[in-house]
Design a protein around this motif. Sequence first.
Motif, PDB file in Angstrom:
ATOM      1  N   PRO A   5       1.021  -5.936 -11.329  1.00  8.76           N
ATOM      2  CA  PRO A   5       1.595  -4.656 -10.928  1.00  8.76           C
ATOM      3  C   PRO A   5       1.654  -4.562  -9.408  1.00  8.76           C
ATOM      4  N   GLY A  14       2.791  -1.894  -6.023  1.00  9.38           N
ATOM      5  CA  GLY A  14       3.312  -0.642  -5.491  1.00  9.38           C
ATOM      6  C   GLY A  14       4.108  -0.959  -4.241  1.00  9.38           C
ATOM      7  N   THR A  69       0.994  -2.596   0.386  1.00 10.96           N
ATOM      8  CA  THR A  69       0.230  -2.366   1.619  1.00 10.96           C
ATOM      9  C   THR A  69      -1.236  -2.766   1.470  1.00 10.96           C
ATOM     10  N   SER A  96      -2.144   4.673   5.343  1.00 11.34           N
ATOM     11  CA  SER A  96      -0.858   4.102   4.932  1.00 11.34           C
ATOM     12  C   SER A  96      -0.039   5.091   4.099  1.00 11.34           C
ATOM     13  N   THR A 146       1.774   3.817  -2.584  1.00 10.39           N
ATOM     14  CA  THR A 146       2.139   4.562  -3.790  1.00 10.39           C
ATOM     15  C   THR A 146       0.900   5.074  -4.518  1.00 10.39           C
ATOM     16  N   SER A 188      -8.231   4.600  -3.463  1.00  7.79           N
ATOM     17  CA  SER A 188      -8.065   4.770  -2.012  1.00  7.79           C
ATOM     18  C   SER A 188      -8.797   5.973  -1.454  1.00  7.79           C
TER      19      SER A 188
HETATM   20  C1  LIG Z   1      -1.748   0.286   8.034  1.00  7.21           C
HETATM   21  C2  LIG Z   1      -2.549   0.408   6.797  1.00  7.21           C
HETATM   22  C3  LIG Z   1      -3.493   1.416   6.710  1.00  7.21           C
HETATM   23  C4  LIG Z   1      -4.259   1.556   5.558  1.00  7.21           C
HETATM   24  N1  LIG Z   1      -5.161   2.582   5.476  1.00  7.21           N
HETATM   25  C5  LIG Z   1      -5.862   2.768   4.352  1.00  7.21           C
HETATM   26  C6  LIG Z   1      -6.783   3.863   4.256  1.00  7.21           C
HETATM   27  O1  LIG Z   1      -6.951   4.655   5.166  1.00  7.21           O
HETATM   28  N2  LIG Z   1      -7.472   3.996   3.096  1.00  7.21           N
HETATM   29  C7  LIG Z   1      -7.296   3.142   2.040  1.00  7.21           C
HETATM   30  O2  LIG Z   1      -7.939   3.326   1.014  1.00  7.21           O
HETATM   31  N3  LIG Z   1      -6.445   2.092   2.120  1.00  7.21           N
HETATM   32  C8  LIG Z   1      -5.724   1.882   3.240  1.00  7.21           C
HETATM   33  N4  LIG Z   1      -4.849   0.833   3.312  1.00  7.21           N
HETATM   34  C9  LIG Z   1      -4.747  -0.095   2.162  1.00  7.21           C
HETATM   35  C10 LIG Z   1      -3.617   0.223   1.142  1.00  7.21           C
HETATM   36  O3  LIG Z   1      -2.636   1.025   1.737  1.00  7.21           O
HETATM   37  C11 LIG Z   1      -4.167   0.919  -0.091  1.00  7.21           C
HETATM   38  O4  LIG Z   1      -4.973   0.012  -0.798  1.00  7.21           O
HETATM   39  C12 LIG Z   1      -3.063   1.453  -1.047  1.00  7.21           C
HETATM   40  O5  LIG Z   1      -3.669   2.190  -2.095  1.00  7.21           O
HETATM   41  C13 LIG Z   1      -2.205   0.397  -1.656  1.00  7.21           C
HETATM   42  O6  LIG Z   1      -1.083   1.032  -2.251  1.00  7.21           O
HETATM   43  P1  LIG Z   1       0.273   0.221  -2.529  1.00  7.21           P
HETATM   44  O7  LIG Z   1       1.195   1.126  -3.237  1.00  7.21           O
HETATM   45  O8  LIG Z   1       0.773  -0.396  -1.295  1.00  7.21           O
HETATM   46  O9  LIG Z   1      -0.259  -0.878  -3.550  1.00  7.21           O
HETATM   47  P2  LIG Z   1      -0.091  -2.457  -3.488  1.00  7.21           P
HETATM   48  O10 LIG Z   1      -0.537  -2.992  -2.195  1.00  7.21           O
HETATM   49  O11 LIG Z   1       1.268  -2.809  -3.953  1.00  7.21           O
HETATM   50  O12 LIG Z   1      -1.145  -2.860  -4.621  1.00  7.21           O
HETATM   51  C14 LIG Z   1      -2.512  -2.707  -4.428  1.00  7.21           C
HETATM   52  C15 LIG Z   1      -3.226  -2.951  -5.743  1.00  7.21           C
HETATM   53  O13 LIG Z   1      -2.822  -1.963  -6.664  1.00  7.21           O
HETATM   54  C16 LIG Z   1      -2.277  -2.543  -7.827  1.00  7.21           C
HETATM   55  N5  LIG Z   1      -1.196  -1.651  -8.252  1.00  7.21           N
HETATM   56  C17 LIG Z   1      -0.173  -1.172  -7.518  1.00  7.21           C
HETATM   57  N6  LIG Z   1       0.595  -0.355  -8.254  1.00  7.21           N
HETATM   58  C18 LIG Z   1       0.047  -0.322  -9.489  1.00  7.21           C
HETATM   59  C19 LIG Z   1       0.386   0.325 -10.715  1.00  7.21           C
HETATM   60  N7  LIG Z   1       1.448   1.120 -10.812  1.00  7.21           N
HETATM   61  N8  LIG Z   1      -0.400   0.112 -11.796  1.00  7.21           N
HETATM   62  C20 LIG Z   1      -1.492  -0.674 -11.721  1.00  7.21           C
HETATM   63  N9  LIG Z   1      -1.842  -1.318 -10.599  1.00  7.21           N
HETATM   64  C21 LIG Z   1      -1.094  -1.141  -9.499  1.00  7.21           C
HETATM   65  C22 LIG Z   1      -1.838  -3.919  -7.418  1.00  7.21           C
HETATM   66  O14 LIG Z   1      -1.835  -4.815  -8.519  1.00  7.21           O
HETATM   67  C23 LIG Z   1      -2.909  -4.268  -6.416  1.00  7.21           C
HETATM   68  O15 LIG Z   1      -4.056  -4.718  -7.078  1.00  7.21           O
HETATM   69  C24 LIG Z   1      -4.092   0.650   4.474  1.00  7.21           C
HETATM   70  C25 LIG Z   1      -3.134  -0.359   4.568  1.00  7.21           C
HETATM   71  C26 LIG Z   1      -2.366  -0.494   5.703  1.00  7.21           C
HETATM   72  C27 LIG Z   1      -1.366  -1.579   5.754  1.00  7.21           C
END
Ligand SMILES: Cc1cc2nc3c(=O)[nH]c(=O)nc-3n(C[C@H](O)[C@H](O)[C@H](O)COP(=O)(O)OP(=O)(O)OC[C@H]3O[C@@H](n4cnc5c(N)ncnc54)[C@H](O)[C@@H]3O)c2cc1C
Lengths: 481, 299
Positions: free
Chosen positions: A73, A75, A78, A139, A144, A153
């Motif tokens: 999966p 999102g 990030t 982020s 998502t 998160s």
């Molecule tokens: C600049 C920056 C700042 C950040 N700051 C923070 C912060 O302050 N706090 C924090 O907690 N994190 C932070 N992060 C980390 C990241 O943004 C989080 O972990 C966020 O929740 C990931 O969301 P995403 O949609 O990008 O998921 P992805 O990166 O696409 O996936 C992350 C994980 O979630 C799983 N996943 C995604 N979507 C689904 C779904 N629909 N069903 C089941 N599993 C799924 C994926 O398999 C993977 O294991 C930061 C990252 C960056 C780049």
Amino acid sequence: MKSKADKKDLTRRLAEIVGDDAVLTDEQELVVYECDAYTLQKNLPTAVVLPKSAREVAAIVRLCADLDLPIIPRGAGTSLSGAVLAVDGGVMIALTRMNRVLNVDPRNRRALVEAGCVNAWITRDAEKHGLFYAPDPSSQPACTIGGNIATNSGGPHTLKNGVTTNHVLGYEMVLPDGTVEWLGVEPNGGEEVGGYDLRGAGIGSEGMFGVVTRALVRLSKTPPAFKTFLGVFASVEQASRAVSDIIAAGIVPAALEMMDQLITQALEEAYRFGFPLDAGAVLIVELDGLANGVEQQARQVDEICRQNKASEVRLARDDAERAALWKCRKRAFGAIGRLSPNYVTQDGVVPRGKLPEIMRFIRTVSERHDLRIPNVFHAGDGNIHPLILYDERDPAQVKRALQAGDDILGKCIELGGSVTGEHGIGAEKIDFMSRQFTRDDLEAMQQLRRVFDPEKRCNPHKMFPGAKRCAEFTQKKQVAA
Amino acid sequence: MTLKPCTISELQALLTRSRGVDAVSLDAVADLIEHVPGDMTATVQAGMRLADFQARLAKVGQWLPVDPPEPETVTIGSLLADNLSGPRRFGCGTIRDWLIGLAVVLPDGTLIRNGGRVVKNVAGFDLCRLFVGARDTLGIIVEATFKLLPLPEADACLAKPCDSLGQAEELLEKIWTSELQPSVLDLHRIDGGPLTLVIGFAGPSADVEAQSEVATGLRFAGGASLDYDARFRRTTPHFPSVAPADLASTLRTLGDESFVARAGNGVIYHPSAEPPKLPSPELQKRVKEMFDPEGVISG
Ligand SMILES: Cc1cc2nc3c(=O)[nH]c(=O)nc-3n(C[C@H](O)[C@H](O)[C@H](O)COP(=O)(O)OP(=O)(O)OC[C@H]3O[C@@H](n4cnc5c(N)ncnc54)[C@H](O)[C@@H]3O)c2cc1C
């Protein structure tokens, strides 16, 4: 992985479910999906699909179950721990086309959203009702809600408000065998749910239990009053003492964030907010609540900062200045690009009282490995984010950077903390699991995993020691933010 | 069969030899392991009574923000296993929100830990949430670590008798859309008494005073007590739960018996109510089979 012919067949069968324009199998197109914001390991998925409904997701998942293919999966990608890496290929299911806020229910203070909905969009739609969605990862303009659920998160405001698990009431998940379950509070349902808390068990499962397709989240009332301070200190130690004194005074600020000199300098250069360049540490303290109480606590915080020799205590004059300050803070990682061609972000946690000790330790690590390590962190939670700067063109530096990260996280465990406060284990921190947990602890986690995914086909080769690794370790510029 | 181990290792040994255990008394495993006021965290063994735990925390002005009935008899273990809560649930959430680490003896006698002692931690899967409310059917909780809060500077409760459910509904609506941030929002009718709306505030004194004044303007009277909750709930284990907006319409279907409702949460304690239905029965069954394949613990 499957042969070419199989891949053609796979592409055709996926396209039958989602349509031609929602299946990617060309290498050029797949490159975007070779890693997330953790770029030290990369691998291409076999295919990427972009479903538009839970029904499509379930059909894809069933197909992959028939073909015995891994599903991953995704999102917004990030993740900072390689949680979305297709270690051994497989079908990546990207939720980015399922991104609607389906319903904001102000009377029940809830919102129903699709899993690919961007975190910040929920508050954007709830704001007019005086409500907001509390977990605010830096982020949030990109990540998502599905990703947030998978990584549980947090963000700068989790000190007072809590993390994702405290605000996600329920969600719909397609299990790896293709069945669809609603876990936790149902839309329009009551908050007491019978049986085991499967909702809670699945939050933070890093995409290894199934694909989340919809989520019901709690909305909170926007506090009527805010006060946001910037305290300027000569050293991290002094700022840490102010943090301890604020907590000891019985105040729980909405946020308590610290930045050291390297970070404030980089931020200043990038965004010109007006940070002092000579300060050893800058503390952001945000109070929220009802007007009288905030006023009363603001006087205390101001006093405490001055007692701890703050050279300056600046109060954000208005909402615009407050917003500018947070924008700066949340883009701190991005500003690092100016300091160094590459960096790795660590995410350790220590008991709050051990902050000065871990900061001293990081300084010695920085000297020992001859690498600069700026720090920006959630001081109130004891959640540190040392950013280890290196240059990928120098293999010796890369090695030292990895070692420095290892040293710091090892120390976090030794001080009674954790190797991750919010970014997750993913592919990156697998080796630390057996240092932080016993074999029995890990086996109990595996039991839970088998409840949801007995075949270990969902986002495999993550989290647990002994997992398969990507053969190549590529060092490319970090693109995070 | 009830087990009464004196130590955690004795519990481990007993479980490996037992079948059909339906209760474990941990009266002998009841120490406060650690309280770090500066971190606002505490680790405590499961046999300690909640009231004793709160008294220890109160010495430095902190508390675990949960208020189930009868804290003198409730142990930390039952607080967690039965996911108990009280009137302050509206302002404080439930114990799931405050738990950061657990030690559990699994049915096969293995001692495991999950979570930790720091307030933010996402290393590994979250078994903590799973064990809360699991009624000890997946393993016996022996130790827990919690996040704490400072005791509020002030705490006040006000009550208002209502002529009708319609009137109560109207008032609730007013409160819901106002700037008030109550910590308690209850509606009850006990033993032929009047239908009564209860509102509570906690926090900095200035806020509690200002909000109490607003409530007084809505004809609430100060100095109310929350004792009704413990008195009534001793006899009412089952309760339905509805979206908060559906509270009044649900109450209308429930008849005239005494009840207590968490109006802000939509939780109704009513003797004739059905318990919540069991969702995802297949998954639920799999959880139990996975953690207790031999059926060491009943339920
Ligand atoms: C600049 C920056 C700042 C950040 N700051 C923070 C912060 O302050 N706090 C924090 O907690 N994190 C932070 N992060 C980390 C990241 O943004 C989080 O972990 C966020 O929740 C990931 O969301 P995403 O949609 O990008 O998921 P992805 O990166 O696409 O996936 C992350 C994980 O979630 C799983 N996943 C995604 N979507 C689904 C779904 N629909 N069903 C089941 N599993 C799924 C994926 O398999 C993977 O294991 C930061 C990252 C960056 C780049």
